[in-house]
Scaffold this active site. Sequence first.
Site, PDB file in Angstrom:
ATOM      1  N   CYS A  49      72.210  49.215  15.100  1.00 23.38           N
ATOM      2  CA  CYS A  49      72.317  48.517  13.816  1.00 23.38           C
ATOM      3  C   CYS A  49      72.465  47.007  14.025  1.00 23.38           C
ATOM      4  O   CYS A  49      72.229  46.229  13.108  1.00 23.38           O
ATOM      5  CB  CYS A  49      73.467  49.075  12.996  1.00 23.38           C
ATOM      6  SG  CYS A  49      75.010  49.134  13.887  1.00 23.38           S
ATOM      7  N   HIS A  97      71.167  40.539  31.008  1.00 23.39           N
ATOM      8  CA  HIS A  97      71.361  40.763  29.571  1.00 23.39           C
ATOM      9  C   HIS A  97      71.585  42.246  29.284  1.00 23.39           C
ATOM     10  O   HIS A  97      72.510  42.603  28.544  1.00 23.39           O
ATOM     11  CB  HIS A  97      70.148  40.252  28.787  1.00 23.39           C
ATOM     12  CG  HIS A  97      70.286  40.449  27.313  1.00 23.39           C
ATOM     13  ND1 HIS A  97      71.064  39.635  26.526  1.00 23.39           N
ATOM     14  CD2 HIS A  97      69.780  41.404  26.483  1.00 23.39           C
ATOM     15  CE1 HIS A  97      71.022  40.068  25.273  1.00 23.39           C
ATOM     16  NE2 HIS A  97      70.240  41.132  25.222  1.00 23.39           N
ATOM     17  N   GLU A 112      83.516  47.309  22.164  1.00 20.58           N
ATOM     18  CA  GLU A 112      83.349  48.550  21.373  1.00 20.58           C
ATOM     19  C   GLU A 112      82.623  49.601  22.214  1.00 20.58           C
ATOM     20  O   GLU A 112      81.754  49.262  23.029  1.00 20.58           O
ATOM     21  CB  GLU A 112      82.624  48.260  20.051  1.00 20.58           C
ATOM     22  CG  GLU A 112      81.274  47.576  20.188  1.00 20.58           C
ATOM     23  CD  GLU A 112      80.146  48.558  20.224  1.00 20.58           C
ATOM     24  OE1 GLU A 112      80.403  49.742  20.076  1.00 20.58           O
ATOM     25  OE2 GLU A 112      78.991  48.132  20.423  1.00 20.58           O
TER      26      GLU A 112
END
Lengths: 434, 261
Positions: A49, A97, A112
């Site tokens: 998302c 990355h 998270e």
Amino acid sequence: MSRAVAMIGASHRSAPVEERERLAALDAAAVVAALDGGGVEEAALLSTCNRVELYLVGPDAETLPAARALIAAQAGVDRDWLDRFTYQAVGHDAVRHLLRVSSSLDSLVLGEPQILGQVKDAFAASQRAGGAGPILHRTFHQAFHAAKRVRTETRIAESAVSVSYAAVELAKKVFGSLTGKCVLVIGAGKMGTLALRHLTAAGATRVLVANRNRDRAIDAAVAFGGTGHGLDELDALLDEADIVISSTGSQHMIVRFEAVRAATVRRRYRPLFLIDIAVPRDIDPRCDSLPNVYLFDVDDLEKVVDENLKARRAEANRAEAIIHEECEQLQGWLAQGEVVPTIVSLRHKLNALKDAEVARLVRENPGLPPEAHEAAERMARALVNKILHEPTLSLRNSAQTGHHGAMVTAVRSLFDLNDTPGSAPGDGPVEATE
Amino acid sequence: MLATPVAVCGVVAWSAVAAVATADLVGDGRRTLRVARALSGLAAALTLGAALAVAVVEGPSTLFGAGAAALTLAAFVSVGALALGRRASMRGVNALVGVLGAVLLALFLLAPSSVSGPRDHTQTLLYTHVGLVLSGVGAFALAAITSILLLVQERQLRARQFGRLFQRLPSLEELDAASFRLVVWGFVAYTTALALGFVWLSRADDGRSPLRAVLAVVAWATFAAVIHTRITMGWRGRRAAWMTIAGCAVAFSVLAGYVGP
């Protein structure tokens, strides 16, 4: 030409959600299907998302333009849009990355836990679509390893960073274990239900729901195996509850100071943990002054979250060091892959010379006994192996130190190795070591 | 005397325990908790070793004499702290236990005749009394330490200080439960000690000041109040913590002049 990992993507840092939505249509299988015939050999699509990122493996200079073209074609965006809302990286930067993303260092909420699962899902989808080759396989697994290390070796994932979970953390600081505790929820708001879900997951067993409408309270309580009550029973419920979460839309105080004060005596001063997440507040703030009564409102919970985020940011430096180590390890492996074709070519060349010379010896000496033929063959093979030993080691060592470019060029030039044998860099260094 | 160098090492070890455990509470160290636990084990071993050395060289009764009472008290505190330390949640206790252990061993070392305790075996009653007093006070001291931590943690909670100290200190209920348990154990020992002490006083008039007996009764009454109010009215938390600290202070004042120089 060596191959490299390239990445192009858009995330919460580079594009607002309405722009990121344009990449939502991208599909791993369609991306892989679009690779056919191009120089790009491997592809994986990470779509969450908060970000959409495409990882490709192909020839060094061609992969990034190919990635841009692929995104533009699949998502229907133009070059200006890509320049404005996407970021891109190639080689070491692209790998770094991915490792940072997997370790949640690039997430909206630092540390998270969901992102690692999403990266794993993206890799699995790529494998199903046939887009994951040896280089992406190794790169993604290095990312999983880095993420695991970051979670276990740093405190980046410790402590609550959501308001509802912060309530659980505070409750644990009052009660220690929440096992067997009784939770009273006043009102049936979303935040209250979320906090209740966290509290029951942490061990709270008894659930009481009080609402102005008793039937709604009963409905809400059933989901948690609790009992529903009307607000007129509140005083009695305060005697039983250890934790009270209030989130009504009332314009007046629901939990009065006098009621809580009376309840503390009846409760024999057992700790009472009150969470008021309603605005305007439901619980009289004076309750916090009563012995063994602890009242927290939304601002307090947000303060907990802020403190925890601060602690997570402090841990991020430690996590970056881990990412650096893992990147170096992966780069070493990729570089090994780059020297493999040269080692294989060199070996092929010398073996071909050996075979030719042995054949010539047999041809020029037709009466040569089989024993002599075998001895000549053995000697030639041993000679080739001894000659190859030092160059092979040097090439492998140069790959580990990252200085293999000049070495590969020199060896190719010295031995005139213009052919490119079939060994893929991603096949790894195992082949190079025989 | 073997006990002296061992006790000196004990002072150093307990000081290190206090320093590392404090760093663990407020600092950024990652292994400090493990190091603090290992050091407290070492410090406890040194304290018990010093007590054993006194007992072997000078006789067990010496441990209950005025000179070595601080060492005996430190040994009781060590054993209690080890038992408390087994609970993973009791983080921070060692920061204060370390200070107490170092002070008690220093008092033992500074005592004028540190191992010159009475050797009169007819005074078994007195030795039992002193031993029980010291074990009771040891439990009260640990209860006071957990009570101090409770007050600190409650202060953090009320002041919305959710920093590192708050994160690492144990929960209020765990501290309260540990403190109450220690008070009960200490109270049983102290009550028995006081009873024996009064029996001994009635038999032998050694001209001691009645102030000590009065203070001992005050300490006993304070802890009796802690237990009574808990059982009858449910008093706990901050109130019980302050009463425990006050009772411990009185119990230590009873020992003043007996423990240390």
